[in-house]
Design a protein around this motif. Structure first.
Motif: not given
Ligand code: GLN
Length: 278
Positions: A230-236, A254-262, A274-277
């Motif tokens: 889904k748009t706004g969905g999370l890929l981790a 690839g179109g993801f934003s706000r990618v966080n590293v843990f 990150g979240y699908l823009q």
């Protein structure tokens, strides 16, 4: 022979084979053949071990001395407080992968659909379904039927309802999901031969080999994600300790934003999410 002597013999042989966890491994193997718990042992260490148990213990010690992973011998690997079934043909769950669980858990809400790519033993998918709120539905994929068989046994063992689908990445996946998780193969091909013999000679290459630069599956999974997420969905993703920048770049391109590293408990980058823009 009494148990204490048998234990000392096994521990000594493990040590001589170069095993740095000889105490822990000898104890785990003694418990495995005897059924004793950690609290039984001090009480029973002076008792005679049966001939059958002596033979069985020596045999598993020999296998461990030959670098067979402890978890393949006992058939179990602990992950997030549960013992998952494992056997050759499926990657042994790693402690580091608990970082991915902790990064994703806060995002789960009732009604969500979760997709776990390259699920292996199912440890990520099943732990998220067990630890998250009820009403999350989960699908796990793997190219390996052998791995899926283990994941199905684990789902049954923990009474989790999950779809476990044989699929070459997205080839058999057509739904719409809120979250995608994956611990794909990410070791550079030429590094595999330098890994510990436990990993190199016993764990499935298919679960380790990330091709020439170790990043092939991050590219493929990221590229295919917009079709099922889904748009706004999370890929981790779980990532290798030195892959944070490369995987972040792959996700952003690839179109993801706000990618966080843990980071994992050792302080190494271990998860990128990150979240699908729009
Ligand atoms: N963490 C594993 C290892 O270092 C690699 C697992 C993987 O490639 N996903 O052995």
């Amino acid at each position: 022979m009494i148990w204490r002597e048998l234990f000392a013999e096994g521990k000594g042989r493990l040590e001589a084979s170069g095993n740095e966890d000889s105490f822990y491994d000898a104890r785990a193997l003694l418990q495995f053949v005897s059924g004793m718990t950690m609290t039984d042992y001090p009480l029973r260490a002076g008792e005679e071990a049966g001939a059958h148990e002596v033979r069985a213990f020596r045999e598993v010690i020999s296998r461990r001395c030959a670098h067979e992973p402890l978890q393949y011998i006992t058939g179990y690997a602990p992950f997030f407080g549960r013992d998952f079934l494992v056997r050759p043909g499926v990657l042994i769950p790693r402690f580091d992968t608990e970082t991915l669980i902790e990064a994703v858990l806060p995002h789960l809400c009732p009604g969500m659909r979760l997709l776990d790519m390259c699920t292996g033993s199912g440890c990520i998918l099943l732990t998220l379904l067990l630890e998250g709120p009820s009403g999350v539905s989960g699908t796990g994929t793997d190219i390996s039927e052998e791995a899926l068989a283990v994941a199905r046994e684990n789902a049954e063992r923990f009474h989790v309802n999950a779809a476990l689908v044989q699929s070459n990445l997205y080839s058999n996946i057509h739904g719409v999901y809120d979250i995608i998780t994956s611990n794909p193969p990410y070791i550079r091909t030429r590094v595999i031969d330098m890994l510990a013999p436990e990993v190199r000679d016993h764990e499935p290459r298919l679960a380790l080999d990330g091709e020439e630069d170790g990043l092939a599956f991050y590219r493929r999974i990221t590229k295919g994600a917009p079709a099922v997420l889904k748009t706004g969905g999370l890929l981790a993703f779980e990532i290798g300790y030195d892959q944070a920048e490369s995987v972040t770049a792959i996700m952003e391109e690839g179109g993801f934003s706000r990618v966080n590293v843990f980071k994992d408990l050792a302080g190494n980058p271990r998860v990128a999410a990150g979240y699908l823009q729009e």
